[in-house]
Scaffold this motif. Structure first.
Motif, PDB file in Angstrom:
ATOM      1  N   LYS A 240       2.235   2.215   7.455  1.00 35.64           N
ATOM      2  CA  LYS A 240       2.589   1.234   7.951  1.00 35.64           C
ATOM      3  C   LYS A 240       2.052  -0.153   8.377  1.00 35.64           C
ATOM      4  CE  LYS A 240       5.772   1.013  12.415  1.00 35.64           C
ATOM      5  NZ  LYS A 240       5.633   1.616  13.584  1.00 35.64           N
ATOM      6  N   LEU A 241       0.242   0.333   8.848  1.00 38.05           N
ATOM      7  CA  LEU A 241      -0.268  -0.226   9.431  1.00 38.05           C
ATOM      8  C   LEU A 241      -0.831  -1.084   7.940  1.00 38.05           C
ATOM      9  CD1 LEU A 241      -2.662   1.477  12.319  1.00 38.05           C
ATOM     10  CD2 LEU A 241      -0.953  -0.059  12.285  1.00 38.05           C
ATOM     11  N   ASN A 242      -0.558  -0.245   6.571  1.00 40.13           N
ATOM     12  CA  ASN A 242      -1.258  -0.815   5.275  1.00 40.13           C
ATOM     13  C   ASN A 242      -2.805  -1.035   5.404  1.00 40.13           C
ATOM     14  OD1 ASN A 242      -1.598  -2.508   2.578  1.00 40.13           O
ATOM     15  ND2 ASN A 242      -1.401  -4.474   3.411  1.00 40.13           N
ATOM     16  N   ALA A 243      -3.405   0.115   6.113  1.00 42.01           N
ATOM     17  CA  ALA A 243      -4.925   0.286   5.930  1.00 42.01           C
ATOM     18  C   ALA A 243      -5.774   0.635   5.643  1.00 42.01           C
ATOM     19  CB  ALA A 243      -5.359   1.026   6.902  1.00 42.01           C
ATOM     20  N   VAL A 244      -5.581   1.005   4.050  1.00 40.73           N
ATOM     21  CA  VAL A 244      -6.128   1.550   2.804  1.00 40.73           C
ATOM     22  C   VAL A 244      -5.208   1.368   2.021  1.00 40.73           C
ATOM     23  CG1 VAL A 244      -7.271   3.346   3.835  1.00 40.73           C
ATOM     24  CG2 VAL A 244      -5.227   3.847   2.897  1.00 40.73           C
ATOM     25  N   ASP A 245      -6.777   1.291   0.242  1.00 44.30           N
ATOM     26  CA  ASP A 245      -5.553   1.136  -0.615  1.00 44.30           C
ATOM     27  C   ASP A 245      -5.047   2.291  -1.715  1.00 44.30           C
ATOM     28  OD1 ASP A 245      -6.554  -1.392  -1.652  1.00 44.30           O
ATOM     29  OD2 ASP A 245      -8.073  -0.641  -0.888  1.00 44.30           O
ATOM     30  N   ILE A 246      -5.902   3.732  -1.009  1.00 41.66           N
ATOM     31  CA  ILE A 246      -5.911   4.942  -1.033  1.00 41.66           C
ATOM     32  C   ILE A 246      -5.530   6.265  -0.068  1.00 41.66           C
ATOM     33  CG2 ILE A 246      -7.059   6.548  -2.984  1.00 41.66           C
ATOM     34  CD1 ILE A 246      -8.455   4.307  -4.294  1.00 41.66           C
ATOM     35  N   ILE A 247      -5.668   7.284  -0.878  1.00 38.21           N
ATOM     36  CA  ILE A 247      -4.639   8.669   0.207  1.00 38.21           C
ATOM     37  C   ILE A 247      -5.685   9.110  -0.642  1.00 38.21           C
ATOM     38  CG2 ILE A 247      -3.194  10.333   1.507  1.00 38.21           C
ATOM     39  CD1 ILE A 247      -3.059   7.294   2.783  1.00 38.21           C
ATOM     40  N   ASN A 248      -6.484   9.897  -0.008  1.00 42.48           N
ATOM     41  CA  ASN A 248      -7.046  10.663  -0.400  1.00 42.48           C
ATOM     42  C   ASN A 248      -6.502  12.362   0.917  1.00 42.48           C
ATOM     43  OD1 ASN A 248      -9.388  13.270  -1.540  1.00 42.48           O
ATOM     44  ND2 ASN A 248     -10.710  12.443  -0.070  1.00 42.48           N
ATOM     45  N   THR A 249      -5.770  13.173  -0.883  1.00 44.90           N
ATOM     46  CA  THR A 249      -5.192  14.824   0.094  1.00 44.90           C
ATOM     47  C   THR A 249      -5.696  15.757  -0.913  1.00 44.90           C
ATOM     48  OG1 THR A 249      -2.906  15.174   0.213  1.00 44.90           O
ATOM     49  CG2 THR A 249      -3.333  14.328  -1.505  1.00 44.90           C
ATOM     50  N   LYS A 250      -5.671  16.569  -0.375  1.00 45.61           N
ATOM     51  CA  LYS A 250      -6.161  18.149  -0.188  1.00 45.61           C
ATOM     52  C   LYS A 250      -5.649  18.994   0.032  1.00 45.61           C
ATOM     53  CE  LYS A 250     -11.365  16.078   1.257  1.00 45.61           C
ATOM     54  NZ  LYS A 250     -12.200  16.138   1.657  1.00 45.61           N
ATOM     55  N   CYS A 251      -5.252  20.023  -0.573  1.00 46.01           N
ATOM     56  CA  CYS A 251      -4.696  21.150  -0.674  1.00 46.01           C
ATOM     57  C   CYS A 251      -4.256  21.730   1.006  1.00 46.01           C
ATOM     58  CB  CYS A 251      -4.570  22.340  -1.001  1.00 46.01           C
ATOM     59  SG  CYS A 251      -3.783  21.915  -2.606  1.00 46.01           S
ATOM     60  N   ALA A 252      -5.476  21.951   1.607  1.00 47.21           N
ATOM     61  CA  ALA A 252      -5.878  22.198   2.734  1.00 47.21           C
ATOM     62  C   ALA A 252      -5.147  21.498   3.674  1.00 47.21           C
ATOM     63  CB  ALA A 252      -7.287  22.892   3.077  1.00 47.21           C
ATOM     64  N   TRP A 263       3.198  13.811   0.428  1.00 49.51           N
ATOM     65  CA  TRP A 263       2.135  13.242   0.596  1.00 49.51           C
ATOM     66  C   TRP A 263       1.949  12.228  -0.537  1.00 49.51           C
ATOM     67  CZ3 TRP A 263      -3.167  14.040   3.119  1.00 49.51           C
ATOM     68  CH2 TRP A 263      -2.730  14.279   4.610  1.00 49.51           C
ATOM     69  N   ALA A 264       2.269  12.710  -1.754  1.00 42.17           N
ATOM     70  CA  ALA A 264       1.946  11.540  -3.007  1.00 42.17           C
ATOM     71  C   ALA A 264       3.298  10.975  -3.065  1.00 42.17           C
ATOM     72  CB  ALA A 264       1.423  12.855  -4.401  1.00 42.17           C
ATOM     73  N   THR A 265       4.563  11.476  -2.671  1.00 47.80           N
ATOM     74  CA  THR A 265       5.454  11.463  -3.096  1.00 47.80           C
ATOM     75  C   THR A 265       6.151   9.933  -1.914  1.00 47.80           C
ATOM     76  OG1 THR A 265       6.798  12.649  -3.647  1.00 47.80           O
ATOM     77  CG2 THR A 265       8.144  10.904  -2.855  1.00 47.80           C
ATOM     78  N   ILE A 266       5.067  10.090  -1.257  1.00 49.02           N
ATOM     79  CA  ILE A 266       5.073   8.303  -0.279  1.00 49.02           C
ATOM     80  C   ILE A 266       4.207   7.566  -0.211  1.00 49.02           C
ATOM     81  CG2 ILE A 266       4.718   8.226   2.179  1.00 49.02           C
ATOM     82  CD1 ILE A 266       5.719  10.940   3.349  1.00 49.02           C
ATOM     83  N   ALA A 267       3.309   7.960  -0.416  1.00 45.28           N
ATOM     84  CA  ALA A 267       2.052   7.158  -0.660  1.00 45.28           C
ATOM     85  C   ALA A 267       2.657   5.987  -2.092  1.00 45.28           C
ATOM     86  CB  ALA A 267       0.889   7.561  -1.538  1.00 45.28           C
ATOM     87  N   GLU A 268       3.510   6.846  -3.598  1.00 50.26           N
ATOM     88  CA  GLU A 268       3.139   5.860  -4.827  1.00 50.26           C
ATOM     89  C   GLU A 268       4.963   5.382  -3.677  1.00 50.26           C
ATOM     90  OE1 GLU A 268       5.517   6.945  -8.882  1.00 50.26           O
ATOM     91  OE2 GLU A 268       5.824   8.836  -7.296  1.00 50.26           O
ATOM     92  N   SER A 269       5.704   5.383  -2.791  1.00 49.56           N
ATOM     93  CA  SER A 269       6.600   5.050  -2.494  1.00 49.56           C
ATOM     94  C   SER A 269       6.703   3.900  -2.125  1.00 49.56           C
ATOM     95  CB  SER A 269       7.448   4.981  -1.799  1.00 49.56           C
ATOM     96  OG  SER A 269       7.302   6.107  -0.697  1.00 49.56           O
ATOM     97  N   ALA A 270       5.016   3.691  -1.303  1.00 47.57           N
ATOM     98  CA  ALA A 270       4.570   2.659  -0.314  1.00 47.57           C
ATOM     99  C   ALA A 270       3.229   1.589  -1.666  1.00 47.57           C
ATOM    100  CB  ALA A 270       3.692   2.435   0.316  1.00 47.57           C
ATOM    101  N   GLY A 271       3.182   2.035  -2.908  1.00 46.63           N
ATOM    102  CA  GLY A 271       2.579   1.425  -3.778  1.00 46.63           C
ATOM    103  C   GLY A 271       0.651   1.702  -4.096  1.00 46.63           C
ATOM    104  N   LEU A 272       0.935   3.019  -3.391  1.00 50.58           N
ATOM    105  CA  LEU A 272      -0.534   3.631  -2.990  1.00 50.58           C
ATOM    106  C   LEU A 272      -0.592   4.914  -4.262  1.00 50.58           C
ATOM    107  CD1 LEU A 272       0.157   2.090  -0.492  1.00 50.58           C
ATOM    108  CD2 LEU A 272      -1.649   4.174   0.605  1.00 50.58           C
ATOM    109  N   ASP A 273      -2.109   4.715  -4.210  1.00 56.75           N
ATOM    110  CA  ASP A 273      -2.623   5.173  -5.602  1.00 56.75           C
ATOM    111  C   ASP A 273      -3.223   6.717  -4.281  1.00 56.75           C
ATOM    112  OD1 ASP A 273      -2.309   4.099  -7.475  1.00 56.75           O
ATOM    113  OD2 ASP A 273      -4.560   3.015  -7.465  1.00 56.75           O
ATOM    114  N   ILE A 274      -3.153   8.331  -5.086  1.00 54.48           N
ATOM    115  CA  ILE A 274      -4.272   9.181  -4.582  1.00 54.48           C
ATOM    116  C   ILE A 274      -4.955   9.609  -5.059  1.00 54.48           C
ATOM    117  CG2 ILE A 274      -1.741  10.016  -3.547  1.00 54.48           C
ATOM    118  CD1 ILE A 274      -1.931  12.644  -5.219  1.00 54.48           C
ATOM    119  N   GLN A 275      -6.015  10.354  -4.539  1.00 53.79           N
ATOM    120  CA  GLN A 275      -6.520  10.863  -5.041  1.00 53.79           C
ATOM    121  C   GLN A 275      -6.507  13.134  -4.645  1.00 53.79           C
ATOM    122  OE1 GLN A 275     -10.077   9.079  -2.308  1.00 53.79           O
ATOM    123  NE2 GLN A 275     -10.982  10.515  -3.644  1.00 53.79           N
TER     124      GLN A 275
END
Length: 276
Positions: A240-252, A263-275
């Motif tokens: 919402k804040l457009n604070a980053v370019d990438i979301i680092n997600t981990k299973c834990a 998380w990946a679905t939400i990030a993709e819908s906003a045009g962000l990558d994940i790692q």
């Protein structure tokens, strides 16, 4: 549970989760723990609150069961416990159907992924040599730990790139170590050195999303959120804040594989990558 050594010097315990079925198939998962969600809390949450809800249920309803035992809160208080259940259920269903977990996620998209290895802080020379040791073993992804002196850290990144060349993935992780001004200085230094830094992870403190955005807006280096992304609701706030370019997600911290997909679905819908 078993013990692992953390990079902060103390011992952490992870909880092994086993789900037994009446046909003899056992699903095995792992719930990470930390000082906020220690082993006693995670174990109690699983044993007393989650496990009773699963007894007698059909494991083929595994996504429903994951929702049954989990809930998202602003602090993600049940994320580690849920991840252990989630991983065990995925393991169980994969075994029952005789398929790998990726089949349960829609199939195999690739047969090879780049894995990065973390290199601790040190002098430019020591960090470059440490990276070269990994390079000789076949490692082609480096995440350098930084977050002290911006100019010195930039020298470390330069030394690593000069030692290994440009055929490796080079990333940096500040682990909340910079102020906003220091993070901007680091990015400016690195850009001038032209070392092709793929991303800078978590440059400022966890809750300073406006500061993260300020760093992001000041540089061409992609900025990744790790410590700041600790629950689904927090990921939504970051986006919402457009604070980053990438979301680092981990299973834990995402509450398991199912959470990573969310998380990946939400990030993709906003045009962000994940790692991952």
């Amino acid at each position: 549970y078993f013990l692992v050594k953390s990079n902060k010097g103390y011992i952490l315990s992870n909880v092994i989760v086993k789900i037994f079925t009446d046909v003899g198939i056992i699903g095995i998962g792992e719930a990470a723990c930390d000082t906020v969600e220690p082993v006693s809390v995670v174990k109690t949450m699983i044993d007393d609150h989650m496990a009773p809800r699963l007894i007698g249920k059909d494991p083929y309803d595994w996504k429903c069961l994951i929702d049954l035992v989990s809930w998202d809160t602003p602090r993600g208080a049940t994320r580690f416990s849920t991840s252990g259940i989630d991983l065990a259920l995925f393991d169980l269903i994969g075994k029952a159907l005789g398929v790998p977990v990726y089949t349960l996620l829609g199939g195999c998209w690739r047969n090879k992924v780049l894995a990065t290895i973390e290199v601790p802080r040190g002098s430019p020379e020591k960090m470059a040599e440490h990276c070269y040791e990994y390079y000789r073993k076949g490692v082609r992804g480096i995440k350098a730990k930084i977050g002290s002196n911006p100019e010195r850290d930039a020298e470390c990144i330069q030394a690593i790139r000069e030692k290994l060349g440009y055929d490796i993935s080079l990333r940096a992780d500040a682990n909340c170590g910079y102020s906003v001004k220091e993070a901007i200085r680091f990015c400016s230094c690195v850009e001038k050195l032209d070392v092709d830094l793929e991303l800078l992870e978590q440059p400022v403190v966890q809750h300073d999303l406006s500061g993260m955005k300020e760093v992001k807006d000041s540089t061409l280096i992609p900025i990744s959120a790790d410590e700041s992304a600790y629950s689904l609701s927090q990921v939504q706030q970051i986006i919402k804040l457009n604070a980053v370019d990438i979301i680092n997600t981990k299973c834990a911290k995402a509450s398991g594989i199912n959470g990573v997909v969310q998380w990946a679905t939400i990030a993709e819908s906003a045009g962000l990558d994940i790692q991952i």
